[in-house]
Design an enzyme around this catalytic site. Structure first.
Site, PDB file in Angstrom:
ATOM      1  N   LYS A  13     -10.768  -5.039   2.282  1.00 39.91           N
ATOM      2  CA  LYS A  13     -10.643  -4.278   1.035  1.00 39.91           C
ATOM      3  C   LYS A  13     -11.395  -4.964  -0.108  1.00 39.91           C
ATOM      4  O   LYS A  13     -12.160  -4.330  -0.827  1.00 39.91           O
ATOM      5  CB  LYS A  13      -9.163  -4.105   0.650  1.00 39.91           C
ATOM      6  N   ARG A  88       1.332  -0.874  -2.826  1.00 40.45           N
ATOM      7  CA  ARG A  88       1.654  -1.591  -1.601  1.00 40.45           C
ATOM      8  C   ARG A  88       2.925  -1.038  -0.965  1.00 40.45           C
ATOM      9  O   ARG A  88       3.345  -1.520   0.067  1.00 40.45           O
ATOM     10  CB  ARG A  88       1.944  -3.006  -1.958  1.00 40.45           C
ATOM     11  N   ARG A 127     -11.144 -16.729   6.697  1.00 40.87           N
ATOM     12  CA  ARG A 127     -11.509 -16.397   5.307  1.00 40.87           C
ATOM     13  C   ARG A 127     -11.538 -17.645   4.433  1.00 40.87           C
ATOM     14  O   ARG A 127     -10.673 -18.495   4.512  1.00 40.87           O
ATOM     15  CB  ARG A 127     -10.507 -15.389   4.732  1.00 40.87           C
ATOM     16  N   ARG A 160      -6.967 -19.849   1.302  1.00 45.54           N
ATOM     17  CA  ARG A 160      -5.752 -19.444   0.591  1.00 45.54           C
ATOM     18  C   ARG A 160      -4.519 -19.924   1.344  1.00 45.54           C
ATOM     19  O   ARG A 160      -4.484 -19.870   2.573  1.00 45.54           O
ATOM     20  CB  ARG A 160      -5.703 -17.908   0.488  1.00 45.54           C
ATOM     21  N   ARG A 171       2.833 -11.616   6.513  1.00 46.73           N
ATOM     22  CA  ARG A 171       2.186 -10.589   5.676  1.00 46.73           C
ATOM     23  C   ARG A 171       1.892  -9.329   6.486  1.00 46.73           C
ATOM     24  O   ARG A 171       1.958  -8.218   5.965  1.00 46.73           O
ATOM     25  CB  ARG A 171       0.899 -11.156   5.073  1.00 46.73           C
TER      26      ARG A 171
HETATM   27  P1  ADP Z   1      -8.679  -7.878   2.320  1.00 47.70           P
HETATM   28  O1  ADP Z   1      -9.092  -7.816   0.876  1.00 47.70           O
HETATM   29  O2  ADP Z   1      -8.458  -6.514   2.914  1.00 47.70           O
HETATM   30  O3  ADP Z   1      -7.506  -8.785   2.566  1.00 47.70           O
HETATM   31  P2  ADP Z   1     -11.191  -9.325   2.671  1.00 47.70           P
HETATM   32  O4  ADP Z   1     -12.175  -8.418   2.022  1.00 47.70           O
HETATM   33  O5  ADP Z   1     -10.800 -10.561   1.947  1.00 47.70           O
HETATM   34  O6  ADP Z   1      -9.883  -8.505   3.150  1.00 47.70           O
HETATM   35  O7  ADP Z   1     -11.801  -9.724   4.111  1.00 47.70           O
HETATM   36  C1  ADP Z   1     -11.092 -10.636   4.975  1.00 47.70           C
HETATM   37  C2  ADP Z   1     -12.100 -11.573   5.647  1.00 47.70           C
HETATM   38  O8  ADP Z   1     -12.917 -10.827   6.554  1.00 47.70           O
HETATM   39  C3  ADP Z   1     -13.067 -12.275   4.682  1.00 47.70           C
HETATM   40  O9  ADP Z   1     -13.264 -13.603   5.143  1.00 47.70           O
HETATM   41  C4  ADP Z   1     -14.362 -11.455   4.783  1.00 47.70           C
HETATM   42  O10 ADP Z   1     -15.504 -12.288   4.582  1.00 47.70           O
HETATM   43  C5  ADP Z   1     -14.301 -10.957   6.229  1.00 47.70           C
HETATM   44  N1  ADP Z   1     -14.880  -9.612   6.396  1.00 47.70           N
HETATM   45  C6  ADP Z   1     -14.814  -8.561   5.548  1.00 47.70           C
HETATM   46  N2  ADP Z   1     -15.441  -7.484   6.053  1.00 47.70           N
HETATM   47  C7  ADP Z   1     -15.913  -7.865   7.277  1.00 47.70           C
HETATM   48  C8  ADP Z   1     -16.652  -7.206   8.310  1.00 47.70           C
HETATM   49  N3  ADP Z   1     -17.044  -5.925   8.187  1.00 47.70           N
HETATM   50  N4  ADP Z   1     -16.951  -7.918   9.416  1.00 47.70           N
HETATM   51  C9  ADP Z   1     -16.556  -9.209   9.547  1.00 47.70           C
HETATM   52  N5  ADP Z   1     -15.869  -9.880   8.627  1.00 47.70           N
HETATM   53  C10 ADP Z   1     -15.543  -9.220   7.497  1.00 47.70           C
HETATM   54  P1  AMP Z   2      -3.959  -9.705  -1.559  1.00 50.99           P
HETATM   55  O1  AMP Z   2      -4.968 -10.521  -2.272  1.00 50.99           O
HETATM   56  O2  AMP Z   2      -4.104  -8.240  -1.783  1.00 50.99           O
HETATM   57  O3  AMP Z   2      -3.868 -10.068  -0.089  1.00 50.99           O
HETATM   58  O4  AMP Z   2      -2.542 -10.081  -2.208  1.00 50.99           O
HETATM   59  C1  AMP Z   2      -2.039 -11.401  -2.181  1.00 50.99           C
HETATM   60  C2  AMP Z   2      -0.550 -11.402  -2.541  1.00 50.99           C
HETATM   61  O5  AMP Z   2      -0.363 -10.934  -3.885  1.00 50.99           O
HETATM   62  C3  AMP Z   2       0.344 -10.509  -1.685  1.00 50.99           C
HETATM   63  O6  AMP Z   2       0.725 -11.108  -0.453  1.00 50.99           O
HETATM   64  C4  AMP Z   2       1.531 -10.296  -2.634  1.00 50.99           C
HETATM   65  O7  AMP Z   2       2.365 -11.445  -2.684  1.00 50.99           O
HETATM   66  C5  AMP Z   2       0.827 -10.163  -3.989  1.00 50.99           C
HETATM   67  N1  AMP Z   2       0.477  -8.751  -4.263  1.00 50.99           N
HETATM   68  C6  AMP Z   2      -0.775  -8.231  -4.361  1.00 50.99           C
HETATM   69  N2  AMP Z   2      -0.723  -6.917  -4.633  1.00 50.99           N
HETATM   70  C7  AMP Z   2       0.604  -6.592  -4.696  1.00 50.99           C
HETATM   71  C8  AMP Z   2       1.322  -5.384  -4.927  1.00 50.99           C
HETATM   72  N3  AMP Z   2       0.698  -4.206  -5.135  1.00 50.99           N
HETATM   73  N4  AMP Z   2       2.669  -5.423  -4.912  1.00 50.99           N
HETATM   74  C9  AMP Z   2       3.327  -6.581  -4.718  1.00 50.99           C
HETATM   75  N5  AMP Z   2       2.714  -7.755  -4.480  1.00 50.99           N
HETATM   76  C10 AMP Z   2       1.361  -7.770  -4.470  1.00 50.99           C
END
Ligand code: ADP
Ligand code: AMP
Length: 217
Positions: A13, A88, A127, A160, A171
């Site tokens: 995302k 969420r 990541r 992270r 999660r």
């Molecule tokens: P989210 O925001 O949904 O938690 P991220 O955008 O942070 O996910 O992506 C999670 C991990 O996967 C990151 O390390 C990113 O670099 C990697 N990633 C994202 N899109 C792709 C893809 N299409 N193919 C491989 N790795 C990806």
């Molecule tokens: P993310 O970066 O989207 O993976 O979010 C990291 C963390 O932030 C989550 O595991 C939650 O603890 C908190 N968080 C992010 N968005 C929300 C939301 N919409 N509602 C509640 N907690 C959130």
């Protein structure tokens, strides 16, 4: 254009949001990024959120919703926004709908990034996030040219706390229990569209932009 990106942690995302938002010239509003910023800046909001984030739980709705409402009221969000990580759960979705309705607005599309469980684990466990600009990298799929250093801003990359194995598992359970129901909620609203989020990042962006062009007028 008012769009929500939904999908499990690690679906991509944040990665897609940065490209889609810049392509559409709308702000990306990532609740996770805003919380992380507040935690590292030591604000009151950060202190309220930290323990929940460390455990991989959702931050309470009243805290999260108030933060999103004030962000969406800012000038740059008046012509649209791309929400990443919010809503969420169904109560957050209901509240968002009410806030927008009070402003005479509604969501146009909820784009679901569809990726299977094993791929999500691979993505989350590799990541790395930039401490300075927040951009996400991946040690195998999207490595920076110098290890642990962000190509975009030179910032230091870190893993992270909530990307460690135990927290990842929790999660994903939280996603199944609380966030997954949003899929049928938004399908019922007639604004859900799922896209295949596997394969190279650019291919996923292309699918997302195609979907947006088709469904959002
Ligand atoms: P989210 O925001 O949904 O938690 P991220 O955008 O942070 O996910 O992506 C999670 C991990 O996967 C990151 O390390 C990113 O670099 C990697 N990633 C994202 N899109 C792709 C893809 N299409 N193919 C491989 N790795 C990806
Ligand atoms: P993310 O970066 O989207 O993976 O979010 C990291 C963390 O932030 C989550 O595991 C939650 O603890 C908190 N968080 C992010 N968005 C929300 C939301 N919409 N509602 C509640 N907690 C959130």
């Amino acid at each position: 254009m008012r769009v929500v990106l939904v999908g499990p942690p690690g679906a991509g995302k944040g990665t897609q949001a940065q490209f889609i938002a810049s392509h559409l010239a709308i702000p990306k509003v990532s609740t996770g990024d805003i919380f992380r910023y507040n935690v590292s800046a030591g604000t009151e909001l950060g202190q309220q959120a930290k323990a929940f984030m460390d455990r991989g739980d959702l931050v309470p709705d009243e805290v999260t919703v108030a933060m999103v409402k004030s962000r969406l009221a800012e000038d740059d969000a008046q012509s649209g926004f791309l929400l990443d990580g919010f809503p969420r759960n169904v109560p957050q979705a209901e509240t968002l709908k009410k806030i927008l309705a009070d402003w005479g607005l509604k969501l146009e599309l909820v784009l679901e990034l569809v990726v299977d469980h094993d791929e999500v684990i691979r993505r989350l466990s590799g990541r790395r996030t930039c401490r300075k600009c927040g951009r996400n990298w991946h040690i195998a799929f999207d490595p920076p040219s110098v290890a642990d250093k962000c190509d975009e801003c030179g910032g230091e990359l870190f893993q992270r706390d909530d990307d460690r194995e135990e927290t990842i598992r929790h999660r994903l359970e939280v996603y199944q229990e609380q966030t997954q129901p949003l899929i049928s909620y938004y399908a019922g609203e007639g604004i859900l569209l799922g896209i295949d989020a596997t394969g190279p990042v650019d291919d996923v962006t292309e699918r997302a932009l195609l979907a947006l062009r088709r469904f959002v007028r």
